[in-house]
Enzyme design. Structure first.
Site, PDB file in Angstrom:
ATOM      1  N   GLU A  68       0.852  -1.191   0.000  1.00  0.00           N
ATOM      2  CA  GLU A  68       0.000   0.000   0.000  1.00  0.00           C
ATOM      3  C   GLU A  68       0.886   1.238   0.000  1.00  0.00           C
ATOM      4  O   GLU A  68       1.650   1.481   0.940  1.00  0.00           O
ATOM      5  CB  GLU A  68      -0.941   0.035   1.206  1.00  0.00           C
ATOM      6  N   ASP A 120      10.430   6.925   0.517  1.00  0.00           N
ATOM      7  CA  ASP A 120       9.807   7.048  -0.799  1.00  0.00           C
ATOM      8  C   ASP A 120       9.428   5.659  -1.328  1.00  0.00           C
ATOM      9  O   ASP A 120      10.298   4.807  -1.549  1.00  0.00           O
ATOM     10  CB  ASP A 120      10.788   7.734  -1.745  1.00  0.00           C
ATOM     11  N   ASP A 142      -1.499  11.959  -3.330  1.00  0.00           N
ATOM     12  CA  ASP A 142      -1.483  13.420  -3.441  1.00  0.00           C
ATOM     13  C   ASP A 142      -1.774  13.797  -4.895  1.00  0.00           C
ATOM     14  O   ASP A 142      -1.107  13.301  -5.810  1.00  0.00           O
ATOM     15  CB  ASP A 142      -0.118  13.959  -3.016  1.00  0.00           C
ATOM     16  N   LYS A 146      -1.450  21.346  -9.764  1.00  0.00           N
ATOM     17  CA  LYS A 146      -0.859  22.307 -10.715  1.00  0.00           C
ATOM     18  C   LYS A 146      -0.096  21.564 -11.810  1.00  0.00           C
ATOM     19  O   LYS A 146       0.661  20.621 -11.517  1.00  0.00           O
ATOM     20  CB  LYS A 146       0.095  23.255  -9.985  1.00  0.00           C
ATOM     21  N   ASP A 178     -10.236  11.102  -5.450  1.00  0.00           N
ATOM     22  CA  ASP A 178     -11.431  11.962  -5.462  1.00  0.00           C
ATOM     23  C   ASP A 178     -11.165  13.185  -6.335  1.00  0.00           C
ATOM     24  O   ASP A 178     -11.932  14.138  -6.307  1.00  0.00           O
ATOM     25  CB  ASP A 178     -11.768  12.437  -4.043  1.00  0.00           C
ATOM     26  N   THR A 213     -11.149   5.497   3.666  1.00  0.00           N
ATOM     27  CA  THR A 213      -9.923   6.040   4.255  1.00  0.00           C
ATOM     28  C   THR A 213     -10.194   7.454   4.788  1.00  0.00           C
ATOM     29  O   THR A 213     -11.229   8.054   4.513  1.00  0.00           O
ATOM     30  CB  THR A 213      -8.782   6.111   3.217  1.00  0.00           C
ATOM     31  N   PHE A 215      -8.834  10.242   3.865  1.00  0.00           N
ATOM     32  CA  PHE A 215      -8.977  11.226   2.786  1.00  0.00           C
ATOM     33  C   PHE A 215     -10.277  11.018   2.016  1.00  0.00           C
ATOM     34  O   PHE A 215     -10.880  11.967   1.534  1.00  0.00           O
ATOM     35  CB  PHE A 215      -7.760  11.207   1.864  1.00  0.00           C
TER      36      PHE A 215
HETATM   37  C1  LIG Z   1      -3.558  12.265   0.320  1.00  0.00           C
HETATM   38  S1  LIG Z   1      -2.766  11.213   1.447  1.00  0.00           S
HETATM   39  C2  LIG Z   1      -3.777   9.743   1.439  1.00  0.00           C
HETATM   40  C3  LIG Z   1      -3.522   8.872   2.623  1.00  0.00           C
HETATM   41  C4  LIG Z   1      -4.407   7.608   2.694  1.00  0.00           C
HETATM   42  N1  LIG Z   1      -4.137   6.713   1.587  1.00  0.00           N
HETATM   43  C5  LIG Z   1      -5.865   7.963   2.758  1.00  0.00           C
HETATM   44  O1  LIG Z   1      -6.577   7.698   1.772  1.00  0.00           O
HETATM   45  O2  LIG Z   1      -6.306   8.480   3.785  1.00  0.00           O
HETATM   46  C6  LIG Z   1      -1.352  10.702   0.497  1.00  0.00           C
HETATM   47  C7  LIG Z   1      -0.293  10.055   1.373  1.00  0.00           C
HETATM   48  O3  LIG Z   1       0.766   9.599   0.556  1.00  0.00           O
HETATM   49  C8  LIG Z   1       1.995   9.829   1.225  1.00  0.00           C
HETATM   50  N2  LIG Z   1       3.029   9.860   0.184  1.00  0.00           N
HETATM   51  C9  LIG Z   1       3.162  10.784  -0.782  1.00  0.00           C
HETATM   52  N3  LIG Z   1       4.198  10.480  -1.593  1.00  0.00           N
HETATM   53  C10 LIG Z   1       4.725   9.321  -1.115  1.00  0.00           C
HETATM   54  C11 LIG Z   1       5.814   8.505  -1.513  1.00  0.00           C
HETATM   55  N4  LIG Z   1       6.568   8.822  -2.580  1.00  0.00           N
HETATM   56  N5  LIG Z   1       6.079   7.396  -0.797  1.00  0.00           N
HETATM   57  C12 LIG Z   1       5.331   7.080   0.287  1.00  0.00           C
HETATM   58  N6  LIG Z   1       4.279   7.813   0.711  1.00  0.00           N
HETATM   59  C13 LIG Z   1       3.986   8.921   0.025  1.00  0.00           C
HETATM   60  C14 LIG Z   1       1.758  11.140   1.956  1.00  0.00           C
HETATM   61  O4  LIG Z   1       2.632  11.301   3.052  1.00  0.00           O
HETATM   62  C15 LIG Z   1       0.311  11.012   2.390  1.00  0.00           C
HETATM   63  O5  LIG Z   1       0.177  10.452   3.667  1.00  0.00           O
END
Ligand SMILES: C[S@@+](CC[C@H](N)C(=O)[O-])C[C@H]1O[C@@H](n2cnc3c(N)ncnc32)[C@H](O)[C@@H]1O
Length: 234
Positions: A68, A120, A142, A146, A178, A213, A215
């Site tokens: 995940e 990462d 994320d 932009k 979303d 989740t 988000f």
């Molecule tokens: C918008 S949040 C969604 C979190 C969760 N999946 C949810 O639906 O509630 C995106 C998550 O991805 C993590 N993230 C972003 N880039 C990442 C990367 N390259 N490797 C690991 N995690 C990452 C961020 O820290 C953040 O917690």
């Protein structure tokens, strides 16, 4: 759910793992405690990997593995792992309080089939052997709305090819968002990968096995539509 003996000897990979010192983010005492207790045996610092990552070594035994990416607070990971004890769940996250929250859930529910990697996700995936994953989940990544930031998105052609290469034949790549524009870009990118088959021929009905989740809850409260995409490796 069975309880797990957290006093058991840490798996072999723990020797490569440095003690976790969270530097930012607010955590409850329970989360901080779970992080301190579980991290040595249940956590993997991706930057400390000095070669290929053997997923079986993380768990001490072999089982189909779900990765995940961006597990956030880990509530979906914990719920899915609890409902699916015959598969291993490896959550990757960069956000320390989210990792601590997942480890607190792991401890509270005795989830022996969960491990957490910090760093990462793409670095971790590159270090994994081809074909080692049963599924990859990318839930509400994320959106980087932009145009000049689109290159930071997880779902883009080169990353999809990388993820697909680590899936076993028949393994699934499940994305949800979303963000309507990102959803459409994801759909096009995934459809263009010759090694993937679109299970639903477009956006999928919301699968019951995907928990809501953090988000997603926010998006639903704001009245936004949710898009799921499920592809299978040929
Ligand atoms: C918008 S949040 C969604 C979190 C969760 N999946 C949810 O639906 O509630 C995106 C998550 O991805 C993590 N993230 C972003 N880039 C990442 C990367 N390259 N490797 C690991 N995690 C990452 C961020 O820290 C953040 O917690």
């Amino acid at each position: 759910m069975t309880s797990t003996d957290f006093s058991a000897a840490p798996p072999a990979h723990a020797a490569r793992i440095r003690t976790f010192h969270p530097r930012r983010g607010r955590m409850s005492d329970r989360q901080r405690g779970a992080l301190a207790r579980l991290w040595p045996a249940y956590g993997l610092e991706i930057d400390d990997l000095d070669g290929p990552c053997d997923p079986a070594a993380l768990f001490g035994r072999r089982a189909p593995l779900v990765l995940e990416i961006g597990s956030g607070m880990g509530d979906a990971t914990a719920a899915m792992a609890a409902a699916d004890p015959d598969r291993h769940y490896l959550a990757v996250e960069v956000h320390t309080p989210g990792i601590a929250n997942l480890l607190e859930l792991v401890e509270r529910h005795g989830l022996g089939n969960v491990r957490v990697a910090k760093g990462d996700a793409l670095d971790l995936v590159r270090a994994m052997p081809e074909g080692c994953l049963d599924a990859v989940h990318v839930f509400f990544p994320d959106p980087w709305p932009k145009a000049r930031h689109h290159k930071r998105r997880i779902i883009q052609p080169a990353h999809v090819a990388l993820l697909r290469s680590r899936l076993a034949p028949g393994g699934t790549l499940h994305c949800a968002t979303d963000w309507a524009e990102y959803a459409e870009a994801m759909r096009e990118t995934l459809a263009a990968d010759p090694g993937l088959v679109d299970v639903h021929g477009g956006f999928a009905p919301r699968p019951e096995h995907r928990p809501v989740t953090k988000f997603e809850r926010r998006a639903l409260t704001a009245g936004r539509e949710i898009f799921d995409l499920i592809h299978r490796r040929r």
